[in-house]
Design an enzyme around this catalytic site. Sequence first.
Site, PDB file in Angstrom:
ATOM      1  N   CYS A  94       0.824  -1.220   0.030  1.00 30.74           N
ATOM      2  CA  CYS A  94      -0.008   0.073  -0.205  1.00 30.74           C
ATOM      3  C   CYS A  94       0.787   1.201   0.013  1.00 30.74           C
ATOM      4  CB  CYS A  94      -1.037  -0.132   1.172  1.00 30.74           C
ATOM      5  SG  CYS A  94      -2.507   0.978   1.000  1.00 30.74           S
ATOM      6  N   ARG A 127     -12.236   6.274  -1.744  1.00 24.29           N
ATOM      7  CA  ARG A 127     -11.487   5.520  -1.165  1.00 24.29           C
ATOM      8  C   ARG A 127     -11.699   4.093  -1.426  1.00 24.29           C
ATOM      9  NH1 ARG A 127      -7.576   7.033   2.267  1.00 24.29           N
ATOM     10  NH2 ARG A 127      -6.556   5.287   3.193  1.00 24.29           N
ATOM     11  N   HIS A 191      -3.645  -5.694   2.171  1.00 26.93           N
ATOM     12  CA  HIS A 191      -3.207  -5.877   3.858  1.00 26.93           C
ATOM     13  C   HIS A 191      -3.919  -7.227   4.039  1.00 26.93           C
ATOM     14  CE1 HIS A 191      -2.026  -1.577   4.193  1.00 26.93           C
ATOM     15  NE2 HIS A 191      -3.084  -1.377   3.500  1.00 26.93           N
TER      16      HIS A 191
HETATM   17  N1  GLN Z   1      -1.968   6.754   2.215  1.00 27.64           N
HETATM   18  C1  GLN Z   1      -2.051   5.809   0.736  1.00 27.64           C
HETATM   19  C2  GLN Z   1      -3.556   6.072   0.331  1.00 27.64           C
HETATM   20  O1  GLN Z   1      -4.626   6.358   0.814  1.00 27.64           O
HETATM   21  C3  GLN Z   1      -1.910   4.409   1.529  1.00 27.64           C
HETATM   22  C4  GLN Z   1      -2.932   3.817   2.509  1.00 27.64           C
HETATM   23  C5  GLN Z   1      -2.340   2.875   3.023  1.00 27.64           C
HETATM   24  O2  GLN Z   1      -1.297   2.445   3.211  1.00 27.64           O
HETATM   25  N2  GLN Z   1      -3.155   2.176   3.733  1.00 27.64           N
HETATM   26  O3  GLN Z   1      -3.724   5.846  -0.776  1.00 27.64           O
END
Ligand code: GLN
Length: 239
Positions: A94, A127, A191
């Site tokens: 990520c 998101r 994850h």
């Molecule tokens: N900050 C990054 C995004 O939102 C990665 C998020 C994360 O590692 N969960 O894309």
Amino acid sequence: MAPSTLRIIWLYPDLLSTYGDRGNLLVLAHRARARGVEVEPMQIRSDQHIPQSADMYLIGGGEDGPQAVAAERLLDDGTLARAADDGRPILAVCAGYQILGESFYANDRCHPGLGILDLRSDRGESRAVGELSGEGHPGLGVGSITGFENHGGRTRLGEAVQPLAHVSAGTGNDGVAEGAWAGHVIGTYMHGPALARNPRLADVLLAWAVGVDPAGLPPLDDTWPERLRSERFAALAPE
Ligand code: GLN
């Protein structure tokens, strides 16, 4: 030749370690030791210099602020890019994955990445949160992949990388492809942690680290990981 002790570095636990990403280190250590390979796990904080001598490097996910700080420190340090050039395996999740690319967005600003992977990340309209699954790239031999994603970024792959998987549920890079790999470097939005849910991916990294073909690693009893995988895939199946 296989190293007698596998040194695996978990990078920047103080900045990047969300959703159980450190579990990737535990899974790798377990799968190596179960095959008689000693493991020396190391955690390197962002105020420490990264040893060049490790056999594998892991980096996890994080929120925008810590992600931007981590990228600056990794760029200053320089070790990770040299490790990639030397063919040391790297798994990045990520935020860590985005950092390995040419550039990424954090807190509404474009930041330079390490340029290890030929890809760029920007912001999506919404998101991406939830289960992520797909069919792994045939060149990696990892079968179906399963994970949990939570990111605002979207990632465009360049020509010098392959997608890690073709998305069947969730978003990954862009709703079509998930993650990327080139040489011995793998980046993913999974994850969960990724390697607990994808033991074949763990074995690909281990095989690269010890210099054998993944098919040549002695098989392990994967009853429990397989149960977990079945449960996660079933959760995505239409009622
Ligand atoms: N900050 C990054 C995004 O939102 C990665 C998020 C994360 O590692 N969960 O894309």
